[in-house]
Design a protein around this motif. Structure first.
Motif, short mmCIF file in Angstrom:
data_model
loop_
_atom_site.label_atom_id
_atom_site.label_comp_id
_atom_site.label_asym_id
_atom_site.label_seq_id
_atom_site.Cartn_x
_atom_site.Cartn_y
_atom_site.Cartn_z
N PHE A 40 100.90 76.16 -11.00
CA PHE A 40 100.88 75.27 -12.17
C PHE A 40 99.82 74.18 -12.03
O PHE A 40 99.20 73.78 -13.02
CB PHE A 40 102.26 74.63 -12.36
N THR A 41 99.59 73.72 -10.81
CA THR A 41 98.55 72.71 -10.59
C THR A 41 97.16 73.29 -10.84
O THR A 41 96.24 72.58 -11.26
CB THR A 41 98.65 72.15 -9.16
N SER A 42 97.01 74.60 -10.61
CA SER A 42 95.69 75.23 -10.78
C SER A 42 95.22 75.21 -12.23
O SER A 42 94.05 75.52 -12.51
CB SER A 42 95.72 76.67 -10.27
N ARG A 43 96.10 74.83 -13.17
CA ARG A 43 95.67 74.74 -14.57
C ARG A 43 94.53 73.74 -14.75
O ARG A 43 93.76 73.81 -15.72
CB ARG A 43 96.84 74.32 -15.46
N LEU A 44 94.42 72.79 -13.82
CA LEU A 44 93.38 71.77 -13.92
C LEU A 44 92.00 72.33 -13.59
O LEU A 44 90.99 71.71 -13.90
CB LEU A 44 93.70 70.60 -12.98
N ILE A 99 100.09 75.37 -19.47
CA ILE A 99 100.96 76.35 -18.83
C ILE A 99 101.72 77.08 -19.93
O ILE A 99 102.44 76.44 -20.71
CB ILE A 99 101.96 75.67 -17.88
N LEU A 100 101.56 78.37 -20.01
CA LEU A 100 102.26 79.19 -21.00
C LEU A 100 103.39 79.92 -20.29
O LEU A 100 103.16 80.79 -19.45
CB LEU A 100 101.29 80.20 -21.64
N TYR A 101 104.62 79.54 -20.63
CA TYR A 101 105.79 80.10 -19.94
C TYR A 101 106.64 80.89 -20.92
O TYR A 101 107.12 80.36 -21.92
CB TYR A 101 106.61 78.94 -19.34
N ILE A 102 106.80 82.18 -20.64
CA ILE A 102 107.69 83.04 -21.42
C ILE A 102 108.90 83.35 -20.54
O ILE A 102 108.76 83.91 -19.45
CB ILE A 102 107.00 84.33 -21.86
N ALA A 103 110.07 82.97 -21.01
CA ALA A 103 111.27 83.03 -20.19
C ALA A 103 111.61 84.44 -19.71
O ALA A 103 112.18 84.62 -18.64
CB ALA A 103 112.46 82.43 -20.94
#
Length: 574
Positions: A362-366, A421-425
């Motif tokens: 998630f941090t790598s989104r930067l 962050i694109l999160y699909i459950a």
């Protein structure tokens, strides 16, 4: 079908004096023929030929358009009976796609609708049994009104408004309560996302004013040629047109049945004030998509804050103490260990490796090159709990959380997806969008070439649309061992711990009944989010990158994708 006479006073004025001389001037025969194509004549649709540049200056506020002198092109004026002094100019020849010109903004008219006096009078009365119509264009509105279908004409499907404005400006004294309103756009509406959006917005706005909104669908010709309301009336007459009106459907119901994109419906639905009708639409969408109403309801809830976005509502704000704690976290050499400890205090136990990997992902989104993951495990193994626990530590403005995504949902987004962050459950909720997702991950954008109809020319033009997605992180959960191969090679596989030992740890954590939403816990969550906001991406050089190759498995071709992901994981950790 309500019979309405043309406005006699305007007709009489046209028949008197100099106003009728141009009818016998051969130079203006083209005007008569142009009106005839819509089933009109200058006697029932009063217009005036353009004769001087002084007229242009007085009525439009300009004498040229795109460098072309308008007097040399020619045209005719369409006066608006409901707005004294307001004229639109119909050009004899198009100028770079423009067929009509409206007065410049400085004239102060805005963008009024075209309303004949008899329609205006009808709208001033409470008449549930006397429907009115909405269409695009003055000639269509006039032809419909003269044919017994009292109609308001708008100069464009959005009536010159941006998509956050009211569809039509309020007209003094108009009564909409319990009135049936039929929207009649051109037959190619089924192919045009923007026009469908406008129709949906109009329906909701006027439902809120107490009207009942129906949509009338015009058919194309057998050869595919489109029909406007005037075209259809000229070709087939009022009786057949009335048959289409009687076959009309409530607009919201029709949009669900025709397959209007779910994300568009859900984005517009918060504007609707009628909660019963809103619930009916959500139920219909759920049935169409083959999912439960609860799933659609969750997606709808996520659309509610979007109503405030036009006011540029600020993002999360942090206290001085939270900012100080965030800086301390970033300076800590064991930040990942501290995350594990904090999550345990929140009631989550175990899965330490997966927690670390998700946090780095998630941090790598930067960065521009991010790391995406798929969390795999049996049902009830805690996949979503694991992902949700870690993702809660990231700024809400950077997280897009969906239960399902339709096939074209990402294509129709208007915002920048970069560094999100694109999160699909659950994997099954995003299967329809698999191609879009892997394109975003590989290319850092979606680029689309699509035909769009030019509202001025009536012709289709090819446009290019790009949705940036640099640094987008994608994460989903699944019970499957395998997902689509081309998607799987773009993701890290994370397998949850399904051992009896982990199950016992979970039960023990549940038995402690930790309070996870106390003010102290929320304060620390905010500190973690603040820490992410303070981070800045830097270039990272990995001196041992070549040495890693020696022990890296190369038996499968996918290693060519996996190795760069490993390097990005190291960069994110750094």
């Amino acid at each position: 079908m309500t019979q309405i006479r043309a406005h006699d006073a305007v007709q009489d004025e046209l028949r008197q004096g100099d106003s009728e001389k141009w009818l016998h001037d051969g130079r203006y025969e083209w005007i008569i023929q142009d009106l005839k194509a819509s089933g009109l004549s200058p006697l029932d649709f009063p217009v005036e030929p353009l004769t001087s540049e002084s007229e242009l200056e007085e009525r439009l506020g300009r004498t040229t358009f795109n460098g072309v002198r308008l007097i040399e092109i020619g045209g005719y004026w369409i006066p608006y009976p409901n707005v004294p002094g307001y004229y639109r100019l119909k050009l004899r020849e198009q100028i770079k796609g423009a067929k009509y010109l409206s007065p410049i903004k400085e004239k102060g008219f805005g963008v009024p609708p075209y309303i004949l006096p008899e329609v205006h009078e009808l709208l001033k009365t409470y008449s549930p049994d006397k429907p009115v119509f909405i269409t695009e264009g003055e000639k269509k509105a006039a032809k419909m009104t003269l044919s017994g279908f009292p109609c308001i004409g708008i100069p464009g499907v959005w009536n010159g408004k941006d998509i956050e404005s009211d569809f039509l400006p309020d007209q003094a004294g108009h009564v909409w309560k319990d009135r049936k309103v039929n929207v009649v756009f051109d037959s190619d509406i089924v192919e045009k996302h923007g026009v469908r959006h406008a129709e949906l917005r109009f329906a909701i706005e006027y439902l809120n004013k107490g009207a009942t909104i129906f949509s009338v669908r015009l058919p194309n010709e057998p050869d595919g040629q489109k029909n406007g309301a005037d075209d259809y009336l000229v070709k087939y007459g009022a009786e057949k047109f009335n048959g289409l009106v009687e076959a009309g459907m409530p607009t919201l119901e029709l949009h669900v049945s025709e397959g209007t994109d779910t994300s568009l419906i859900l984005r517009e639905l918060p504007r609707l004030k009628n909660e019963i009708l809103k619930a009916q639409v959500l139920k219909s969408v759920a049935k169409r998509e083959g999912v439960s109403v609860d799933v659609v309801q969750k997606e709808y809830q996520k659309c509610l804050p979007s109503m405030e976005e036009a006011n540029e509502s600020p993002g999360e704000t942090f206290t001085t103490e939270q900012m100080e704690n965030a800086e301390a976290l970033l300076k800590s050499p064991d930040i990942l260990d501290r995350m594990i400890v904090f999550n345990k205090a929140r009631g989550f136990t175990g899965e330490e490796l997966n927690q670390r990997l998700l946090y780095l992902s998630f941090t790598s989104r930067l960065m521009n090159a991010s790391i995406s993951t798929v969390v795999k495990g049996q049902s009830s193994s805690g996949k979503s709990y694991l992902t949700g626990t870690v993702i809660k530590l990231f700024p809400e403005s950077d997280v897009m959380n969906f239960s399902f995504i339709t096939g074209k949902a990402l294509v129709h987004r208007q915002d920048d997806l970069s560094h999100k962050i694109l999160y699909i459950a659950e994997h099954s909720g995003g299967e329809g969008a698999e191609y879009s997702i892997r394109t975003l991950l590989s290319e850092g954008e979606i680029s689309i070439m699509l035909p769009v109809k030019n509202e001025n020319t009536g012709h289709f033009e090819t446009i290019e649309k790009r949705i940036p997605a640099k640094g987008l992180v994608f994460v989903e959960t699944t019970t499957r061992d395998r997902i689509h191969y081309e998607n799987e090679t773009r993701l890290f596989d994370l397998y949850v711990d399904e051992s009896p030992e982990q199950t016992r740890h979970v039960l023990e954590a549940q038995a402690t009944q930790v309070e996870t939403d106390s003010p102290e816990v929320e304060d620390e969550v905010m500190a973690w989010r603040c820490a992410q906001n303070l981070l800045i991406a830097h270039e990272v050089y990995i001196p041992y990158a070549e040495a890693l190759i020696e022990g890296f498995p190369v038996e499968k071709v996918r290693a060519r994708r996996d190795y760069p992901k490993l390097l990005n994981l190291i960069r994110s950790h750094t």
